[in-house]
Design a protein around this motif. Structure first.
Motif, PDB file in Angstrom:
ATOM      1  N   GLN A 120      27.078  34.684  35.379  1.00 50.20           N
ATOM      2  CA  GLN A 120      26.021  33.689  35.565  1.00 50.20           C
ATOM      3  C   GLN A 120      25.716  33.495  37.043  1.00 50.20           C
ATOM      4  O   GLN A 120      24.562  33.500  37.464  1.00 50.20           O
ATOM      5  CB  GLN A 120      26.452  32.367  34.949  1.00 50.20           C
ATOM      6  N   ASP A 121      26.757  33.327  37.859  1.00 48.11           N
ATOM      7  CA  ASP A 121      26.582  33.181  39.307  1.00 48.11           C
ATOM      8  C   ASP A 121      26.734  34.525  39.999  1.00 48.11           C
ATOM      9  O   ASP A 121      27.281  35.480  39.434  1.00 48.11           O
ATOM     10  CB  ASP A 121      27.620  32.201  39.866  1.00 48.11           C
ATOM     11  N   ASN A 122      26.264  34.603  41.221  1.00 48.12           N
ATOM     12  CA  ASN A 122      26.504  35.801  42.027  1.00 48.12           C
ATOM     13  C   ASN A 122      27.997  35.914  42.328  1.00 48.12           C
ATOM     14  O   ASN A 122      28.669  34.905  42.604  1.00 48.12           O
ATOM     15  CB  ASN A 122      25.748  35.717  43.350  1.00 48.12           C
ATOM     16  N   LEU A 123      28.507  37.131  42.292  1.00 45.21           N
ATOM     17  CA  LEU A 123      29.894  37.387  42.681  1.00 45.21           C
ATOM     18  C   LEU A 123      29.903  38.313  43.888  1.00 45.21           C
ATOM     19  O   LEU A 123      29.074  39.223  43.999  1.00 45.21           O
ATOM     20  CB  LEU A 123      30.676  38.016  41.533  1.00 45.21           C
ATOM     21  N   LEU A 124      30.870  38.067  44.776  1.00 44.44           N
ATOM     22  CA  LEU A 124      30.980  38.841  46.013  1.00 44.44           C
ATOM     23  C   LEU A 124      32.416  39.330  46.136  1.00 44.44           C
ATOM     24  O   LEU A 124      33.342  38.523  46.244  1.00 44.44           O
ATOM     25  CB  LEU A 124      30.621  37.953  47.204  1.00 44.44           C
ATOM     26  N   PHE A 125      32.615  40.641  46.082  1.00 44.28           N
ATOM     27  CA  PHE A 125      33.948  41.223  46.216  1.00 44.28           C
ATOM     28  C   PHE A 125      34.090  41.794  47.619  1.00 44.28           C
ATOM     29  O   PHE A 125      33.361  42.718  48.002  1.00 44.28           O
ATOM     30  CB  PHE A 125      34.171  42.303  45.157  1.00 44.28           C
ATOM     31  N   PHE A 126      35.037  41.235  48.378  1.00 45.56           N
ATOM     32  CA  PHE A 126      35.248  41.628  49.769  1.00 45.56           C
ATOM     33  C   PHE A 126      36.547  42.406  49.865  1.00 45.56           C
ATOM     34  O   PHE A 126      37.635  41.840  49.745  1.00 45.56           O
ATOM     35  CB  PHE A 126      35.295  40.386  50.655  1.00 45.56           C
ATOM     36  N   PHE A 127      36.444  43.735  50.049  1.00 43.60           N
ATOM     37  CA  PHE A 127      37.617  44.578  50.288  1.00 43.60           C
ATOM     38  C   PHE A 127      37.832  44.579  51.799  1.00 43.60           C
ATOM     39  O   PHE A 127      37.100  45.222  52.550  1.00 43.60           O
ATOM     40  CB  PHE A 127      37.386  45.975  49.721  1.00 43.60           C
ATOM     41  N   GLN A 128      38.850  43.843  52.212  1.00 45.76           N
ATOM     42  CA  GLN A 128      39.038  43.503  53.627  1.00 45.76           C
ATOM     43  C   GLN A 128      40.085  44.373  54.320  1.00 45.76           C
ATOM     44  O   GLN A 128      41.230  44.440  53.884  1.00 45.76           O
ATOM     45  CB  GLN A 128      39.463  42.044  53.751  1.00 45.76           C
ATOM     46  N   PRO A 129      39.720  45.011  55.407  1.00 41.99           N
ATOM     47  CA  PRO A 129      40.722  45.723  56.201  1.00 41.99           C
ATOM     48  C   PRO A 129      41.544  44.756  57.047  1.00 41.99           C
ATOM     49  O   PRO A 129      41.206  43.584  57.203  1.00 41.99           O
ATOM     50  CB  PRO A 129      39.865  46.626  57.097  1.00 41.99           C
ATOM     51  N   ALA A 130      42.653  45.274  57.560  1.00 49.38           N
ATOM     52  CA  ALA A 130      43.375  44.626  58.674  1.00 49.38           C
ATOM     53  C   ALA A 130      43.886  43.230  58.381  1.00 49.38           C
ATOM     54  O   ALA A 130      43.731  42.330  59.190  1.00 49.38           O
ATOM     55  CB  ALA A 130      42.479  44.612  59.912  1.00 49.38           C
ATOM     56  N   GLU A 131      44.541  43.053  57.238  1.00 50.89           N
ATOM     57  CA  GLU A 131      45.188  41.751  57.004  1.00 50.89           C
ATOM     58  C   GLU A 131      46.524  41.670  57.725  1.00 50.89           C
ATOM     59  O   GLU A 131      46.876  40.625  58.257  1.00 50.89           O
ATOM     60  CB  GLU A 131      45.383  41.507  55.498  1.00 50.89           C
ATOM     61  N   GLU A 132      47.276  42.774  57.721  1.00 48.84           N
ATOM     62  CA  GLU A 132      48.628  42.737  58.290  1.00 48.84           C
ATOM     63  C   GLU A 132      48.623  42.537  59.802  1.00 48.84           C
ATOM     64  O   GLU A 132      49.572  41.988  60.354  1.00 48.84           O
ATOM     65  CB  GLU A 132      49.374  44.035  57.950  1.00 48.84           C
TER      66      GLU A 132
END
Length: 386
Positions: A120-132
């Motif tokens: 129903q709502d927009n979804l945004l999937f963020f595959f994020q580099p550099a967490e460590e």
């Protein structure tokens, strides 16, 4: 929607290709290949020159009133794997020892479902580099990847933990992870002969006094029912036994449960260092680097709704958890957007970052189904409130 077997294969493929912060080229390539197999009708897949290994996938909602974000971190650690698994790391000295291979796989499972079942709502999937390291979440925010049409109104993420039974969901109101700050301190005096201390200015003595006084900051400047810690883990000074050291170098970390607490500890540490400089007629240079590793402070309203959903869903095992003093750069994003982070139990004797860490794959499906169910209920609840 991806099957359990497909999810397991994806996780094992990702596990074999761990890459360090901002070097996740092969990981990105593999993720894009998997995403390319999904129904593309409502998907917009984006990469960015300013953060080259990041991926954002936007799903257009059917009747959107907001955009809900979900983050999965991508990078591995500089650890030589010792699990002896048939799908062990193929990259020497690199390992997904923090479970980011599972994080990405869960996100792909959720994404695959909503690619076939328009939300129903927009979804945004963020595959994020550099967490460590390198604070990838902060980099993305500062470089405006999460702006305009890609700005989430809410943000969610999970982190696996070997300390909970497989599939158990752990969460809490308030702080889930502490914030962390790197501490580097240099003291400069005057070296000299051990027989003539009056002609030198001994920085070993000054450093020892500084370390001693640092230990009083939390015990005397921070609320005793709150949580904070300062650790000095490295001290270097001197070259030989009969020479007074004119320089000392200290390294450590600050950890606190709120950003306000961390800033208070920073303030007191600078004051103590200034006092040592004056007392010992020394120059003290202090560098504090927090980057994006702010406390993971869960939004009260969203987290209460999330926990209520977990408790009301019979097939989910929920456990309230205590704050952890480990760091996570999702805290920086939660300081910009309301949201919630939670634990996913993967039940293992080895701890996170260990060379023998071997999380249970059965947890992947639990993570996928939990978030599909919650996001669906969350969007329907919001529809009823319009």
């Amino acid at each position: 929607m991806l099957t359990t077997q497909q999810l397991s294969k994806i996780r094992r493929d990702l596990h074999q290709m761990p890459e360090l912060a901002l070097q996740e080229q092969e990981t990105q390539k593999h993720l894009l290949q998997v995403i390319g197999q999904f129904n593309q009708q409502n998907l917009q897949v984006m990469t960015f020159s300013q953060l080259p290994t990041a991926i954002i996938v936007r799903i257009q909602g059917s009747h959107p009133v907001k955009t809900i974000g979900y983050r999965a971190d991508m990078d591995g650690l500089p650890v030589q794997e010792k699990t002896n698994l048939p799908f062990s790391s193929q990259n020497e000295g690199r390992m997904h020892a923090c479970g980011h291979d599972l994080h990405m796989t869960v996100a792909l499972g959720i994404l695959s479902y909503f690619s076939d079942h328009q939300p129903q709502d927009n979804l945004l999937f963020f595959f994020q580099p550099a967490e460590e390291s390198e604070s990838g979440g902060k980099l993305a925010y500062e470089q405006e990847l999460l702006a305009g049409q890609l700005r989430p109104d809410e943000f969610f993420a999970l982190h696996v933990t070997p300390d909970l039974p497989v599939g158990t969901i752990g969460c809490r109101l308030g702080t889930l992870f502490a914030g962390t700050t790197e501490v580097n301190i240099d003291l400069y005096g005057q070296d000299g002969h051990a027989a003539y201390p009056q002609r030198a200015n001994d920085m070993i003595v000054a450093a020892a006094q500084l370390v001693d006084q640092i230990q009083t900051i939390v015990s005397r400047s921070i609320d005793p029912v709150a949580g904070g810690v300062i650790t000095i883990g490295k001290l270097e000074a001197g070259v030989v036994r009969n020479v007074i050291a004119g320089h000392a170098h200290l390294e450590g970390t600050i950890r606190g449960l709120t950003q306000t607490m961390i800033e208070r500890i920073d303030e007191r540490l600078r004051a103590v260092a200034a006092g040592i400089a004056k007392s010992y007629d020394a120059k003290v240079d202090i560098q504090l680097n927090q980057g994006g590793y702010w406390p993971v402070e869960n939004n009260p309203e969203l987290t209460a709704e999330f926990i209520d959903y977990l408790q009301q869903t019979p097939q989910i095992t929920y456990q309230e958890t205590q704050p952890a003093m480990t760091g996570e750069d999702f805290g920086y994003l939660l300081a910009q957007f309301p949201g919630t982070m939670f634990w996913l139990g993967v039940e293992d004797r080895a701890q996170l970052h260990a060379a023998t860490f071997n999380p249970r794959e059965e947890a992947i499906t639990v993570g996928v189904e939990t978030m599909i169910g919650f996001l669906t209920a969350h969007m329907h609840r919001d529809e009823g409130e319009q």
